[in-house]
Design a protein around this motif. Sequence first.
Motif, PDB file in Angstrom:
ATOM      1  N   SER A  67       0.831  -1.206   0.000  1.00 42.52           N
ATOM      2  CA  SER A  67       0.000   0.000   0.000  1.00 42.52           C
ATOM      3  C   SER A  67       0.861   1.250   0.000  1.00 42.52           C
ATOM      4  CB  SER A  67      -0.914   0.018   1.230  1.00 42.52           C
ATOM      5  OG  SER A  67      -1.813  -1.069   1.201  1.00 42.52           O
ATOM      6  N   ASP A  94      -5.719  -0.830  -7.350  1.00 44.71           N
ATOM      7  CA  ASP A  94      -6.987  -0.184  -6.997  1.00 44.71           C
ATOM      8  C   ASP A  94      -7.154   1.132  -7.746  1.00 44.71           C
ATOM      9  OD1 ASP A  94      -7.730  -2.160  -5.336  1.00 44.71           O
ATOM     10  OD2 ASP A  94      -7.257  -1.136  -3.469  1.00 44.71           O
ATOM     11  N   ASP A 114      -8.547   3.675  -0.117  1.00 48.31           N
ATOM     12  CA  ASP A 114      -9.372   3.097   0.937  1.00 48.31           C
ATOM     13  C   ASP A 114      -9.697   4.194   1.948  1.00 48.31           C
ATOM     14  OD1 ASP A 114     -10.004   1.801   3.524  1.00 48.31           O
ATOM     15  OD2 ASP A 114      -9.623  -0.040   2.412  1.00 48.31           O
ATOM     16  N   LYS A 115     -10.987   4.411   2.194  1.00 42.65           N
ATOM     17  CA  LYS A 115     -11.389   5.486   3.105  1.00 42.65           C
ATOM     18  C   LYS A 115     -10.962   5.209   4.540  1.00 42.65           C
ATOM     19  CE  LYS A 115     -15.423   6.874   0.381  1.00 42.65           C
ATOM     20  NZ  LYS A 115     -16.895   7.038   0.368  1.00 42.65           N
ATOM     21  N   THR A 116     -10.829   3.948   4.894  1.00 44.31           N
ATOM     22  CA  THR A 116     -10.461   3.594   6.266  1.00 44.31           C
ATOM     23  C   THR A 116      -8.974   3.811   6.525  1.00 44.31           C
ATOM     24  OG1 THR A 116     -12.220   1.930   6.302  1.00 44.31           O
ATOM     25  CG2 THR A 116     -10.508   1.773   8.002  1.00 44.31           C
ATOM     26  N   THR A 117      -8.135   3.345   5.605  1.00 39.59           N
ATOM     27  CA  THR A 117      -6.681   3.415   5.802  1.00 39.59           C
ATOM     28  C   THR A 117      -6.035   4.614   5.125  1.00 39.59           C
ATOM     29  OG1 THR A 117      -6.253   2.036   3.847  1.00 39.59           O
ATOM     30  CG2 THR A 117      -6.602   0.910   5.959  1.00 39.59           C
ATOM     31  N   SER A 130      -3.838   0.441  -2.980  1.00 39.31           N
ATOM     32  CA  SER A 130      -3.106  -0.810  -3.179  1.00 39.31           C
ATOM     33  C   SER A 130      -2.395  -0.796  -4.524  1.00 39.31           C
ATOM     34  CB  SER A 130      -4.055  -2.009  -3.113  1.00 39.31           C
ATOM     35  OG  SER A 130      -4.576  -2.159  -1.819  1.00 39.31           O
TER      36      SER A 130
END
Length: 386
Positions: free
Chosen positions: A215, A263, A267-270, A274
């Motif tokens: 990532s 991707d 990613d909204k969380t992290t 990727s």
Amino acid sequence: MKIFGKTRMIVLISSLILLQNCTQAAESSNAALPAPELPVYSVITSPATVYQEFPTALEGKNNVEIRSQVDGYLDKIYVEEGAYVRAGQPLFKIDSRSYGEQMNMASANLQAANANIQKAKVEVDRLEPLVAAKVVSDVQLRTAKANYTAAVAAASQARASVGSARINVGFTTITAPVSGYIGRIPYKKGSLISRTDPSPLTLLSDTSEIYAYFSLSELDFIAFQKKYPGATLNEKLKNMPMVELVIADNSIYPEKGKMSIVDGQFDKTTGAISVRAVFPNTGGILRTGNTGRVRMPQLFGKTLVIPQESTYEIQDKTYVYVLGKGNKVTGKPVKISGKTDSYYFISEGLAAGDKIVFTGLGVLKDGVSIKPKAISSDSLLRARPL
């Protein structure tokens, strides 16, 4: 009272004389200390490469779950766990006797259907001249033709049943869809196998190429886009140098890989995206599940290079001792733009040709004179390559 005052005066004069003698003795002692002999070298510019590392998980190019498409008892296992197999090679055999009987029944039904076609055709051929001679009603002919059409349809249905039965018989031999390595085989000979089993018969991993997934943070991704030329992301990836893989024992994998983005969004969380690097795996050294670190290179054309032991830190700032006139040293702050395991790359604070102290910085302070012992910058770089 007068005697006491004279005594105080004598003590004061004696103390001043003693202090002056001590100071002169200290200065004489310091003057007697020789200047320390320390290695000094000239700062040079050199092309260099800095690596940024990211932890990664490795996967094979294809990871295929091997499952049975028919139900039955596991009759044969043709391979061992961990074996390398080629595409099309038999892996398992399901008991095919019941499916063979279904095939025989379907074939018999097809023969009967073909016979009915012939029978219906004979009846049509018999009635056509009779209807033409108006001996029998044309209703009988139409009925005969309808029976013929139904017989043809029944034969097609029987033929499809034969094809389905043949496919099921073929499914009893399970072959490798791709070349790769066999994983664990949880089932043993005689086990009852079902199409709905939660666990596959085994996992087949095609490791001719290895995908290293990791990532990039948003800041790293922005820096990546600015670092390499190109109007689009694909062009930037093409202009990016090959990346390296550090495997679990901290050695460098001999093959280099190419970067690609996986991707399409963060990613909204992290807050990360990727990416993957693709590495050839000709020798089969790497397997699915291995871990390591991807090293992304940053190339410097010409940059000032100094060894890390030539620096010291004060309040989060990095300094070096620069040799000046009279062989006196002065601490000078520098700005670091990159580093390797042994070297710093300097963007501000020094110029090519400046002489700095290599080691022994613990005995130095501003204004101290030293006896410089010149060492070659080229020999230093040869001894410890960048």
